[in-house]
Design an enzyme around this catalytic site. Sequence first.
Site, PDB file in Angstrom:
ATOM      1  N   ALA A 188       0.849  -1.196   0.000  1.00 54.71           N
ATOM      2  CA  ALA A 188       0.000   0.000   0.000  1.00 54.71           C
ATOM      3  C   ALA A 188       0.878   1.238   0.000  1.00 54.71           C
ATOM      4  O   ALA A 188       1.968   1.241   0.565  1.00 54.71           O
ATOM      5  CB  ALA A 188      -0.933   0.016   1.218  1.00 54.71           C
ATOM      6  N   ASP A 189       0.396   2.269  -0.658  1.00 55.74           N
ATOM      7  CA  ASP A 189       1.129   3.527  -0.666  1.00 55.74           C
ATOM      8  C   ASP A 189       0.161   4.660  -0.989  1.00 55.74           C
ATOM      9  O   ASP A 189      -0.974   4.424  -1.408  1.00 55.74           O
ATOM     10  CB  ASP A 189       2.273   3.520  -1.676  1.00 55.74           C
ATOM     11  CG  ASP A 189       3.461   4.355  -1.194  1.00 55.74           C
ATOM     12  OD1 ASP A 189       3.224   5.497  -0.740  1.00 55.74           O
ATOM     13  OD2 ASP A 189       4.597   3.875  -1.252  1.00 55.74           O
TER      14      ASP A 189
END
EC number: 3.6.1.9
Length: 205
Positions: free
Chosen positions: A81-82
Amino acid sequence: MPALWTPSEKLLLASTSATRLTLLVSAGLPVETQGSGIDERAVEEAAAHEGLDPPSLAARLTAEKALAVSRRHPDRVVLGADQVLACDGQVFHKPADRGEARLQLERLAGREHSLHSAGALAVGGQIVERFSERARLTLRPLTDEAIDLYLDLAGPDVLKSVGVYQLEGFGIHLFEAVEGDHSTILGLPMLPLLAALRRLGCLAL
């Protein structure tokens, strides 16, 4: 007690983010964490040469994180995730010190910006699911005195957040308008993630 999570091994989060871990645990998911070890700045530089826009950059970073950990643990379901903050096409990063934090707030004050939060699930060194969401936020106009007071009240934790705000804390005072799901703003769109996990057969509910 009935089990929500169907795989034999816990979900492996390719991140050391306490906020993302809290979101997952709050949803009842069994989670372990492991840093991806990727060079995010190198990925960003390559993406810039390719002309990737902020949503595509978020997706690239997310996939690279998930793949790096999945290659080390091919039998696990790995979540990368980012989040990318962009204002008028400019991508912002976590500030290195108070001076950079102040500069970010000065640039964002009175303007709308976007948070592009993306996620990817990998199994066996391959991406099997991708998802993303966008939130739009507008900081109210801020005086120099207001910025200094906020930085004093929020303390050094502001250096952990791109945009220098933590909406769940003192940062709420900075905003004029917020459009978007709360988990997206925190950096992990939970509803698309849960839908992706259902498609993979990882959730009983």
